[in-house]
Structure formats: structure tokens, C-alpha cells
Design a protein around this motif. Structure first.
Motif, PDB file in Angstrom:
ATOM      1  N   ARG A  39       0.828  -1.219   0.000  1.00 57.15           N
ATOM      2  CA  ARG A  39       0.000   0.000   0.000  1.00 57.15           C
ATOM      3  C   ARG A  39       0.856   1.260   0.000  1.00 57.15           C
ATOM      4  NH1 ARG A  39      -5.416  -0.849   3.582  1.00 57.15           N
ATOM      5  NH2 ARG A  39      -6.215  -2.554   2.317  1.00 57.15           N
ATOM      6  N   TYR A  40       1.863   1.250   0.868  1.00 61.51           N
ATOM      7  CA  TYR A  40       2.748   2.417   0.906  1.00 61.51           C
ATOM      8  C   TYR A  40       3.476   2.590  -0.419  1.00 61.51           C
ATOM      9  CZ  TYR A  40       2.234   3.380   5.893  1.00 61.51           C
ATOM     10  OH  TYR A  40       1.749   3.741   7.112  1.00 61.51           O
ATOM     11  N   ALA A  41       3.938   1.467  -0.985  1.00 62.13           N
ATOM     12  CA  ALA A  41       4.654   1.553  -2.263  1.00 62.13           C
ATOM     13  C   ALA A  41       3.741   2.116  -3.342  1.00 62.13           C
ATOM     14  CB  ALA A  41       5.180   0.179  -2.672  1.00 62.13           C
ATOM     15  N   ALA A  42       2.458   1.706  -3.320  1.00 64.61           N
ATOM     16  CA  ALA A  42       1.510   2.219  -4.318  1.00 64.61           C
ATOM     17  C   ALA A  42       1.393   3.733  -4.197  1.00 64.61           C
ATOM     18  CB  ALA A  42       0.153   1.553  -4.122  1.00 64.61           C
TER      19      ALA A  42
ATOM     20  N   LEU B 254      10.872  -0.645  -4.304  1.00 60.48           N
ATOM     21  CA  LEU B 254       9.701  -0.982  -5.131  1.00 60.48           C
ATOM     22  C   LEU B 254       9.263   0.236  -5.938  1.00 60.48           C
ATOM     23  CD1 LEU B 254       7.480  -3.180  -2.793  1.00 60.48           C
ATOM     24  CD2 LEU B 254       8.465  -3.859  -4.986  1.00 60.48           C
ATOM     25  N   ARG B 255       9.305   1.394  -5.281  1.00 62.48           N
ATOM     26  CA  ARG B 255       8.904   2.623  -5.976  1.00 62.48           C
ATOM     27  C   ARG B 255       9.814   2.888  -7.168  1.00 62.48           C
ATOM     28  NH1 ARG B 255      11.085   7.470  -6.094  1.00 62.48           N
ATOM     29  NH2 ARG B 255      12.418   7.174  -4.285  1.00 62.48           N
ATOM     30  N   VAL B 256      11.121   2.769  -6.959  1.00 67.24           N
ATOM     31  CA  VAL B 256      12.062   3.056  -8.045  1.00 67.24           C
ATOM     32  C   VAL B 256      11.798   2.121  -9.231  1.00 67.24           C
ATOM     33  CG1 VAL B 256      14.478   2.941  -8.720  1.00 67.24           C
ATOM     34  CG2 VAL B 256      13.847   4.035  -6.577  1.00 67.24           C
ATOM     35  N   PHE B 257      11.624   0.827  -8.929  1.00 67.84           N
ATOM     36  CA  PHE B 257      11.417  -0.133 -10.022  1.00 67.84           C
ATOM     37  C   PHE B 257      10.078   0.097 -10.714  1.00 67.84           C
ATOM     38  CE2 PHE B 257      14.981  -2.209  -8.156  1.00 67.84           C
ATOM     39  CZ  PHE B 257      15.546  -2.927  -9.195  1.00 67.84           C
ATOM     40  N   ALA B 258       9.008   0.190  -9.919  1.00 69.18           N
ATOM     41  CA  ALA B 258       7.682   0.267 -10.526  1.00 69.18           C
ATOM     42  C   ALA B 258       7.488   1.596 -11.252  1.00 69.18           C
ATOM     43  CB  ALA B 258       6.614   0.089  -9.447  1.00 69.18           C
ATOM     44  N   ALA B 259       7.938   2.703 -10.648  1.00 70.60           N
ATOM     45  CA  ALA B 259       7.742   4.001 -11.298  1.00 70.60           C
ATOM     46  C   ALA B 259       8.526   4.048 -12.606  1.00 70.60           C
ATOM     47  CB  ALA B 259       8.176   5.136 -10.376  1.00 70.60           C
ATOM     48  N   SER B 260       9.718   3.454 -12.636  1.00 68.28           N
ATOM     49  CA  SER B 260      10.500   3.478 -13.874  1.00 68.28           C
ATOM     50  C   SER B 260       9.828   2.626 -14.941  1.00 68.28           C
ATOM     51  CB  SER B 260      11.921   2.996 -13.617  1.00 68.28           C
ATOM     52  OG  SER B 260      11.945   1.604 -13.446  1.00 68.28           O
ATOM     53  N   LEU B 261       9.186   1.514 -14.535  1.00 71.03           N
ATOM     54  CA  LEU B 261       8.448   0.707 -15.511  1.00 71.03           C
ATOM     55  C   LEU B 261       7.293   1.492 -16.097  1.00 71.03           C
ATOM     56  CD1 LEU B 261       8.312  -2.810 -13.812  1.00 71.03           C
ATOM     57  CD2 LEU B 261       9.273  -2.280 -16.052  1.00 71.03           C
ATOM     58  N   VAL B 262       6.547   2.176 -15.239  1.00 72.90           N
ATOM     59  CA  VAL B 262       5.376   2.922 -15.712  1.00 72.90           C
ATOM     60  C   VAL B 262       5.799   4.059 -16.640  1.00 72.90           C
ATOM     61  CG1 VAL B 262       3.489   4.413 -14.986  1.00 72.90           C
ATOM     62  CG2 VAL B 262       3.978   2.322 -13.719  1.00 72.90           C
ATOM     63  N   LEU B 263       6.917   4.715 -16.295  1.00 72.84           N
ATOM     64  CA  LEU B 263       7.345   5.883 -17.066  1.00 72.84           C
ATOM     65  C   LEU B 263       8.196   5.493 -18.265  1.00 72.84           C
ATOM     66  CD1 LEU B 263       8.241   8.178 -14.057  1.00 72.84           C
ATOM     67  CD2 LEU B 263       6.308   8.445 -15.595  1.00 72.84           C
ATOM     68  N   GLY B 264       8.440   4.201 -18.459  1.00 73.46           N
ATOM     69  CA  GLY B 264       9.254   3.774 -19.596  1.00 73.46           C
ATOM     70  C   GLY B 264      10.724   4.069 -19.421  1.00 73.46           C
ATOM     71  N   GLN B 265      11.156   4.175 -18.172  1.00 66.93           N
ATOM     72  CA  GLN B 265      12.556   4.498 -17.891  1.00 66.93           C
ATOM     73  C   GLN B 265      13.352   3.279 -17.441  1.00 66.93           C
ATOM     74  OE1 GLN B 265      14.392   7.582 -17.617  1.00 66.93           O
ATOM     75  NE2 GLN B 265      12.842   8.332 -19.006  1.00 66.93           N
ATOM     76  N   PHE B 266      12.691   2.122 -17.367  1.00 63.74           N
ATOM     77  CA  PHE B 266      13.342   0.951 -16.791  1.00 63.74           C
ATOM     78  C   PHE B 266      14.597   0.599 -17.582  1.00 63.74           C
ATOM     79  CE2 PHE B 266      13.494  -3.761 -16.092  1.00 63.74           C
ATOM     80  CZ  PHE B 266      13.906  -3.675 -14.770  1.00 63.74           C
TER      81      PHE B 266
ATOM     82  N   ILE C  72       8.622  11.106   0.541  1.00 61.32           N
ATOM     83  CA  ILE C  72       7.791  11.422   1.713  1.00 61.32           C
ATOM     84  C   ILE C  72       7.271  10.125   2.318  1.00 61.32           C
ATOM     85  CG2 ILE C  72       5.634  12.485   2.441  1.00 61.32           C
ATOM     86  CD1 ILE C  72       6.084  14.558   0.179  1.00 61.32           C
ATOM     87  N   ILE C  73       6.829   9.227   1.428  1.00 65.70           N
ATOM     88  CA  ILE C  73       6.287   7.948   1.903  1.00 65.70           C
ATOM     89  C   ILE C  73       7.387   7.134   2.585  1.00 65.70           C
ATOM     90  CG2 ILE C  73       5.046   5.877   1.209  1.00 65.70           C
ATOM     91  CD1 ILE C  73       3.445   8.395   0.771  1.00 65.70           C
ATOM     92  N   THR C  74       8.577   7.125   1.969  1.00 65.15           N
ATOM     93  CA  THR C  74       9.693   6.393   2.584  1.00 65.15           C
ATOM     94  C   THR C  74       9.934   6.884   4.015  1.00 65.15           C
ATOM     95  OG1 THR C  74      10.671   6.333   0.384  1.00 65.15           O
ATOM     96  CG2 THR C  74      12.071   5.657   2.206  1.00 65.15           C
TER      97      THR C  74
END
Lengths: 129, 178
Positions: free
Chosen positions: B19-22, B68-80, B48-50
């Protein structure tokens, strides 16, 4: 939700102020140490490829250099330098005016005289990989 | 349909971290829409969440949420696996290392604001390190350090204040019971 200033201020603890102060001090320190590169300290005058004068930019001075066409006069003031007069036909180096950054160069090619400003560490004018 | 024979027991901590990661991912993606003058200078709202997780649930869960945030946000933004992704990972790892030490500072004197500013310095150090070693192998990149340091102080302070505000005011129901 009303965001009053005193609500936010409650977030600061004594040590936090210390950390923020330290962070700002680090900013100032980094700026002073890392942003010195562009400051010129010396003016180097060459004639025919050889260094004939190296003047500190701390105080006013001027130097006359002889070349194949005649005399080129270089003038130095605190923090800047210029070619004041040159016998060359197109006067490019004179028209360049005052130089104030490390690495800046004025070349009077016909008279084979050049003026170059130097910082504490030699700046790159080109990089090639 | 046959029932799966493998069972993955989901603990309360797992649900909480998810939940926090989301929330952190949502903040990171929202932040990507903010135009910024200089690449690399951004508020880092996801942190802030961290900070909240660090204060509430400890370093281990904070590390989970941050990575988790770094990985998932980069996937969503196409930066992975793009350069920016590696900058984020190294920044996150160094700042988590800093937080591991900073969490032991006396609570009475040092709050989320201190953690945030110190972690922000860790973050840009990690980024500069990778950038210098790999992306821009020239000392010219250090010319930007004062700008990054100032951004770290400003955004670190703001994020820390927001985290502190959330810790004091929001009812952070992150257990699966609600």
C-alpha cells in the motif's frame, strides 16, 4: 485541512535546524570551491610562440611586445586584460576588447602575438574522446 | 480448476508495504508531470512515503517501499534500465544507507526533516557518483554539485515537513483490517 505556519513549524526539532544549517553551509562550500574555475588570475603574452610576459591580474600593468609588423601593446587591469593596440591590418584582437575569464584568448596573428588568461588550474578549451 | 499447490502466505507487513509503495509510485508519477529546469533536480515526492514508513515501521520496510517505488515508477514511465533508472537506483541505495545511520540519531532532537535532508544529500551523491563514473566521465559534472546540494536542502526540508505533518495528523491505517 488548514495549513497554518505553526503546524509546519512544529515539524522542526532543534537538531533539524542544525542539519539544515549544515546543508546550507555545504552548498556555500561547494559553490566556493567548485565555481572558482572561471576566475582568471594570470595574463600570458606570447610572441612568435614563446611566452614573453606573465602578468598577475591583481594590479594594473601594461606590456609592449615586438613582432614582425611592429609593437603590440597589452593592457592589464584588476581581473581583466586586453590588447590595447596592434599594428595588424584587421585589428581583430583589439576589437575583442576586455578578456576576463580563464581560458579566453586574443590572437593578433599578423604580428604573431597572443594574449591568454589563465586560472589556477588550466582550463580545457577543447575536449576530444 | 485445480487449486494451486504452492501457497504464498501474505503477511500484514506485505500488504502494508504494497500500500505504501503504491502511494509512493503514484507520487513519483505525478511528479514526472512537473516541468523542471534542470535534469536531475526534482522534489522526490515519493520519498515522503519512505520517511513516513521509516518513522512508523522501521528501516527494513522503508527500504522495500523505496526500492519498489524506483522499479515500478520506472516501468510505468518507460525508464526501466535507461540511464535515469540507474541514477535513481544508486541514489535510492545511498540514501537508504544514510537513513540506516540517521534513524539512530536521538529522536528528541532529530525528526523526519533531518532524515529527509540527509537522505536527499545521499540521493544526489549516489546520482553524481554514477553519472561521473559512467554517463559523463568528466569532472565538469561537479560544476552542478552546488545546485544539487541546494535542491537537496530545499526539497529535503519540504518533504521532511510534509512527512512529519502526515505522521502527526493523518490516520495512517495501513493494516488490512480496514
Amino acid at each position: 485541512m488548514k495549513l497554518a505556519w505553526h503546524e509546519w513549524r512544529a515539524g522542526f526539532r532543534p537538531g533539524d535546524i542544525l542539519v539544515i544549517g549544515g546543508g546550507l553551509a555545504a552548498c556555500v562550500f561547494f559553490a566556493l570551491t567548485l565555481w572558482q574555475g572561471g576566475v582568471a588570475r594570470w595574463a600570458e603574452v606570447r610572441a612568435g610562440g614563446k611566452v614573453v610576459a606573465r602578468l598577475s591580474l591583481d594590479r594594473p600593468a601594461s606590456v609592449d611586445v615586438d613582432g614582425p609588423l611592429g609593437q603590440t601593446r597589452v593592457q592589464v587591469e584588476p581581473g581583466r586584460a586586453r590588447v590595447l593596440s596592434d599594428p595588424g591590418p584587421r585589428q581583430y584582437c583589439v576589437l575583442q576588447g576586455w578578456l576576463s575569464r580563464a581560458g579566453a584568448v586574443a590572437i593578433c596573428a599578423p604580428n604573431e602575438v597572443s594574449l591568454r588568461l589563465l586560472g589556477d588550474s588550466s582550463a580545457y578549451d577543447t575536449l576530444n574522446y | 480448476m485445480t487449486r494451486s499447490t504452492t501457497e504464498l502466505p501474505v503477511t500484514n507487513a506485505d500488504v502494508r508495504i504494497a500500500r505504501y509503495a503504491a502511494a509512493a509510485i503514484a507520487l513519483s508519477i505525478a511528479e514526472a508531470a512537473i516541468p523542471l529546469p534542470l535534469p536531475g533536480v526534482k522534489p522526490g515526492l515519493g520519498n515522503i512515503i519512505t520517511l513516513v514508513v521509516l518513522a512508523r515501521w522501521g528501516w527494513r520496510e522503508a527500504a522495500w517501499v523505496a526500492l519498489l517505488r524506483v522499479f515500478a515508477a520506472s516501468l510505468v514511465l518507460g525508464q526501466f534500465l535507461a540511464p535515469g533508472f540507474f541514477l535513481s537506483v544508486s541514489g535510492a541505495l545511498i540514501s537508504l544507507g544514510v537513513l540506516a545511520l540517521a534513524q539512530h540519531l536521538p529522536k528528541r532532537w532529530f525528526g523526519p526533516v533531518s532524515h529527509s535532508v540527509l537522505a536527499a544529500f545521499g540521493h544526489f551523491s549516489g546520482q553524481i557518483l554514477i553519472a561521473r563514473l559512467w554517463l559523463v566521465p568528466h569532472d565538469g559534472i561537479f560544476y552542478l554539485v552546488p545546485v544539487f546540494a541546494l535542491a537537496a536542502v530545499v526539497f529535503g526540508t519540504v518533504n521532511g515537513l510534509v512527512a512529519d505533518y502526515l505522521l502527526r495528523h493523518a490516520s495512517l491505517r495501513a493494516t488490512p483490517s480496514d
